[in-house]
Design an enzyme around this catalytic site. Structure first.
Site, PDB file in Angstrom:
ATOM      1  N   ASP A  73     -12.276 -32.206 -31.359  1.00 26.21           N
ATOM      2  CA  ASP A  73     -10.936 -32.963 -31.250  1.00 26.21           C
ATOM      3  C   ASP A  73     -10.904 -33.729 -32.494  1.00 26.21           C
ATOM      4  OD1 ASP A  73     -12.784 -34.945 -30.345  1.00 26.21           O
ATOM      5  OD2 ASP A  73     -11.611 -35.099 -28.425  1.00 26.21           O
ATOM      6  N   ASN A 147     -12.670 -41.111 -17.296  1.00 28.20           N
ATOM      7  CA  ASN A 147     -11.765 -40.568 -16.285  1.00 28.20           C
ATOM      8  C   ASN A 147     -12.040 -38.922 -16.284  1.00 28.20           C
ATOM      9  OD1 ASN A 147     -10.805 -39.271 -18.962  1.00 28.20           O
ATOM     10  ND2 ASN A 147      -8.582 -40.101 -18.485  1.00 28.20           N
ATOM     11  N   HIS A 149     -12.338 -36.905 -18.683  1.00 32.14           N
ATOM     12  CA  HIS A 149     -11.906 -36.097 -19.264  1.00 32.14           C
ATOM     13  C   HIS A 149     -13.025 -35.258 -20.783  1.00 32.14           C
ATOM     14  CE1 HIS A 149     -11.534 -38.903 -22.709  1.00 32.14           C
ATOM     15  NE2 HIS A 149     -12.703 -38.652 -23.230  1.00 32.14           N
ATOM     16  N   GLU A 154      -7.109 -34.933 -20.911  1.00 29.31           N
ATOM     17  CA  GLU A 154      -7.267 -35.366 -20.207  1.00 29.31           C
ATOM     18  C   GLU A 154      -6.791 -34.788 -18.715  1.00 29.31           C
ATOM     19  OE1 GLU A 154      -7.642 -38.463 -20.605  1.00 29.31           O
ATOM     20  OE2 GLU A 154      -7.393 -38.890 -22.747  1.00 29.31           O
TER      21      GLU A 154
END
Ligand code: GLP
Length: 244
Positions: A73, A147, A149, A154
């Site tokens: 990413d 969270n 991810h 996400e």
């Protein structure tokens, strides 16, 4: 549906084990097929493993000329030259030290999404094509977001998502500001579908800040979009290394 779980007593031990895991897969395949595609993650979790891997490489007679790396990413928009960019981080921690350890590694084979593109959709499609042209990712290294991810996928990301531009979630931004000064609003990321096509995945879960999400993940038996890492439960070959 389960992970191969490796519980380590410290971050040091975790890094040694992941570094050895990487070295054993890469050296085996380079000897047999002279071909390897390695998926890399940024962030704190794999730092130690990259160092250990490079220590394994030192002094070994292996030909890395057909090793390609693909980063997971990228922030968007961002410039390569920024000291805090994922590009600078990977150059410092992985590509340059690997080249120094073994001059057969070609830094032109280190691929990363271009965060300075004016056309993110074309850039993402091009990245997918680049991976496909090589065949597949042999081993994908992943960290875990607070969270749940993976990459910048996400919560809400779908199982068939491909490399694309996304909005970075506020809780992810809060975690990143501890590591990077300059946080963009968007990210470019390999999709869940792209990640799941890797032959093998190593998920690293390290540090107290990940305890809650780790426990949630360990209780899950089915993939759920509220915790994107749970999609990995559907993959047949995932090693999860943790120091928790
Ligand atoms: C972000 C990065 C990922 C990384 C994850 C976990 O999502 N874009 O590549 O794996 O954070 O980061 P850390 O290992 O620092 O907790």
């Amino acid at each position: 549906m389960a992970f191969n779980l490796y519980s380590c007593s410290s971050y040091k031990e975790l890094s040694e084990q992941v570094g050895e895991h990487m070295y054993s897969r890469i050296s085996r395949d380079l000897l047999v097929n002279s071909h390897f595609d390695l998926g890399l993650a940024t962030g704190n979790s794999p730092k130690g493993a990259y160092k250990e891997f490079i220590d394994f490489v030192k002094g070994k007679d292996l030909n890395f000329s057909n090793l390609h790396t693909f980063n997971l990413d990228q922030y968007y928009p961002t410039k390569k030259t920024n000291d805090n960019s994922f590009y600078s981080e990977m150059m410092k921690r992985f590509w340059e030290p690997l080249y120094k350890a073994n001059r057969t590694f070609n830094k032109n084979n280190a691929h990363m999404l271009d965060g300075s593109t004016t056309d993110p959709d074309t850039e993402c499609a091009h990245y997918e094509t680049l991976i496909k042209k090589r065949g597949w990712i042999d081993l994908q290294i992943l960290g875990l977001g607070p969270n749940g991810h993976i990459g910048f996928n996400e919560p809400g990301s779908t199982i068939d998502s491909r490399t694309r531009k996304i909005i970075i979630a506020p809780e992810s931004k809060a975690a990143f500001t501890k590591t990077y000064d300059d946080i963009a609003q968007f990210g470019l990321t390999m999709g869940i579908g792209t990640i799941l096509e890797a032959k093998e995945i190593v998920l690293i879960v390290s540090g107290e800040s990940k305890r809650e999400v780790f426990q949630k993940l360990m209780r899950m038996t089915q993939p759920d979009t509220s915790l994107p890492a749970s999609y990995l439960l559907g993959h047949p070959n995932v090693a999860l290394y943790t120091d928790l």
